[in-house]
Enzyme design. Structure first.
Site, short mmCIF file in Angstrom:
data_model
loop_
_atom_site.label_atom_id
_atom_site.label_comp_id
_atom_site.label_asym_id
_atom_site.label_seq_id
_atom_site.Cartn_x
_atom_site.Cartn_y
_atom_site.Cartn_z
N HIS A 375 0.82 -1.21 0.00
CA HIS A 375 0.00 0.00 0.00
C HIS A 375 0.85 1.26 0.00
O HIS A 375 0.34 2.37 -0.29
CB HIS A 375 -0.92 -0.01 1.22
N ASP A 379 -2.24 2.27 -4.51
CA ASP A 379 -3.51 2.62 -3.85
C ASP A 379 -4.54 1.54 -4.10
O ASP A 379 -4.44 0.75 -5.06
CB ASP A 379 -4.04 3.96 -4.38
#
Length: 404
Positions: A375, A379
Site C-alpha cells: 500500500h 492505492d
C-alpha cells in the site's frame, strides 16, 4: 597429486552456504562427474561433482559447517580403480562362500527336535545342543522351554522400578529438536521482514473459469500434440498478469529506498512447493512469450524443482509473482509479498458454485482470486482495477490472443 575442491562461486546475493551432506566419504573411489557433496544456500542446494576419477584424500569442511564462496572444502586425488578398491567386494564374496560351506557341513537336528523348534519358533542357536557335533535333541528343547517359562513368571511378578516407569512414560511423548535448514530459515526471515517492512493489504475477487475450461476441453489434445506440453491453467494466468501489468505499470514497479523503480519488462515468478520449502523460479521476459512457451517454462521449472536442480539464476529477480494454493485445495488465502515486488496474485481451487448470470442462478466453476500489494506504492483503486483486469481477460480468453 591432490587438488583442491572448493565450494561453488556464489552470486553477490548469496553470502554463504552450509555443507548439507557429504555424498562420498574419504578414501571412497569416485567416478568423474559423480556428486561428492551437497551445499545448501538460502535459495537452492548446489552439488559439487568429482573433476575426474579418484578419491577424497581429506574432508576439510564436515557436514554442518558454513562455507563462503569458492572456499576450500576438501582435497581430491586422481586415482584409477584398482585392486585396493575392489578388495572389499572380493572379501565379502569369499566370506559369504565360507559361511555357506560351513553351514552345509553342520549336520541337521533330528526330526523330533526340528518339529519342536518349528512349533515354538525357537532359534536352534539359542540352545546348547548335547547331541553329537552339537546337535540339538528333543530333551534339550524341553529343558529350554521349562527354563524360559520359569524366567518369564519371575520377571512378571517383580515390581517395576521407578526408573523403568519414568522411561516408559517418557517414550510416549517424545520430542526431537533439529536445526532449521538454511532455506527454511531464509524463508522464515524474509516472510517476517515483509510483514514488518511493507504496508501489505489484500483485495479479493472471483473468476468464472468456464470459458477457459471449455477452451482446454476443445483444443487441449490438439495443443499437446502440436507443442508437446499440456494446456494448463497457469499459462492463462501468466499471460493475463502480463497484460494487466502493461496497463498498470506501477504494479510492476518496486521501491528502492526513497525511489520507485519502474521495470520495462515483465518477469513473472511462479511459486513452486518442494520438499525443502517454497521456491520461486522466474519466467523471464514473459511479455515476449506465447502460451505454449509459458507452459514449457513452467514444466521445465517444475521438473527441475522436483529433482533439486534449480539454480540461483533461475530464481533471481522477478517483478511480479503468482502463487497457486489451489493445487493443495486452498479455497481462499492472503498471499505474502515476495519483496521487493509490489504485488502477488493468489490462485485457489476451482469449485462449482451457484452464481447469478443474466438474472438466472446457474452453477459455474468459480475460483477466488487474491491480490496482495504494498500500500506504500499502490492505492486500493489501482489494486482493485488491476485484479479486475486479470478477471476480465480470464473470463474472455480471446482477449489474451488479441492482446487487448
Amino acid at each position: 597429486m591432490a587438488i583442491e575442491i572448493k565450494s561453488p562461486t556464489f552470486p553477490e546475493s548469496v553470502a554463504e552456504g552450509t555443507i548439507a551432506s557429504w555424498v562420498k566419504k574419504e578414501g571412497e573411489f569416485i567416478k568423474q562427474d559423480e556428486v561428492i557433496v551437497e551445499i545448501e544456500t538460502e535459495k537452492v542446494v548446489l552439488e559439487v561433482v568429482a573433476p575426474f576419477d579418484g578419491v577424497i584424500s581429506e574432508i576439510i569442511k564436515p557436514a554442518g559447517d558454513i562455507v563462503k564462496s569458492a572456499e576450500l572444502i576438501a582435497r581430491f586425488k586422481e586415482e584409477a580403480l584398482s585392486e585396493k578398491h575392489t578388495s572389499k567386494t572380493s572379501d565379502l564374496k569369499i566370506d559369504s562362500l565360507s559361511s555357506k560351506l560351513k553351514e552345509s557341513s553342520i549336520k541337521s537336528n533330528g526330526p523330533a527336535a526340528e518339529k519342536l523348534l518349528k512349533e515354538h519358533q525357537i532359534d536352534p542357536e539359542d540352545i546348547n545342543g548335547s547331541g553329537k557335533d552339537g546337535r540339538v535333541t528333543k530333551a534339550d528343547i524341553v529343558k529350554y522351554l521349562e527354563v524360559s517359562v520359569e524366567t518369564k513368571v519371575e520377571t512378571d511378578t517383580l515390581p517395576k522400578s521407578q526408573d523403568e516407569i519414568i522411561t516408559h512414560a517418557s517414550t510416549e511423548r517424545q520430542e526431537e529438536r533439529v536445526p532449521m535448514s538454511r532455506l527454511r530459515a531464509t524463508i522464515a526471515k524474509r516472510l517476517l521482514d515483509v510483514r514488518q517492512d511493507t504496508a501489505m493489504l489484500t483485495t479479493f475477487n472471483e473468476v468464472d473459469m468456464q470459458p477457459i475450461k471449455d477452451l482446454r476441453a476443445e483444443y487441449g489434445k490438439e495443443f499437446e500434440d502440436e507443442h508437446g506440453v499440456k494446456l494448463g491453467f497457469m499459462g492463462f494466468f501468466v499471460l493475463a498478469a502480463v497484460q494487466a501489468l502493461k496497463k498498470f505499470p506501477v504494479v510492476n514497479a518496486s521501491i528502492d529506498g526513497s525511489d520507485i523503480v519502474y521495470h520495462g519488462y515483465q518477469d513473472i515468478g511462479v511459486a513452486v512447493s518442494t520438499e525443502k520449502g517454497l521456491v520461486v523460479p522466474v519466467i523471464r521476459d514473459a511479455d515476449t512469450l506465447d502460451i505454449a512457451d509459458v507452459e514449457k517454462s513452467i514444466l521445465d521449472y517444475s521438473v527441475k524443482a522436483k529433482n533439486g536442480k534449480l539454480t540461483i539464476d533461475d530464481m533471481q529477480g522477478g517483478t511480479f509473482t503468482i502463487s497457486n494454493g489451489g493445487v493443495f485445495g486452498s479455497l481462499l488465502s492472503t498471499p505474502i509479498l515476495n519483496a521487493p515486488q509490489t504485488g502477488i496474485l493468489g490462485m485457489h481451487t476451482i469449485k462449482d458454485r451457484p452464481v447469478a448470470i443474466d438474472g438466472e442462478v446457474v452453477i459455474r466453476p468459480m475460483m477466488y482470486l487474491a491480490m496482495s500489494y504494498d500500500h506504500r506504492l499502490l492505492d486500493g483503486k489501482e489494486a482493485v482495477a488491476f485484479l479486475i483486469a486479470i478477471k476480465d481477460q480470464l473470463e474472455s480468453p480471446e482477449k489474451l490472443l488479441l492482446n487487448i
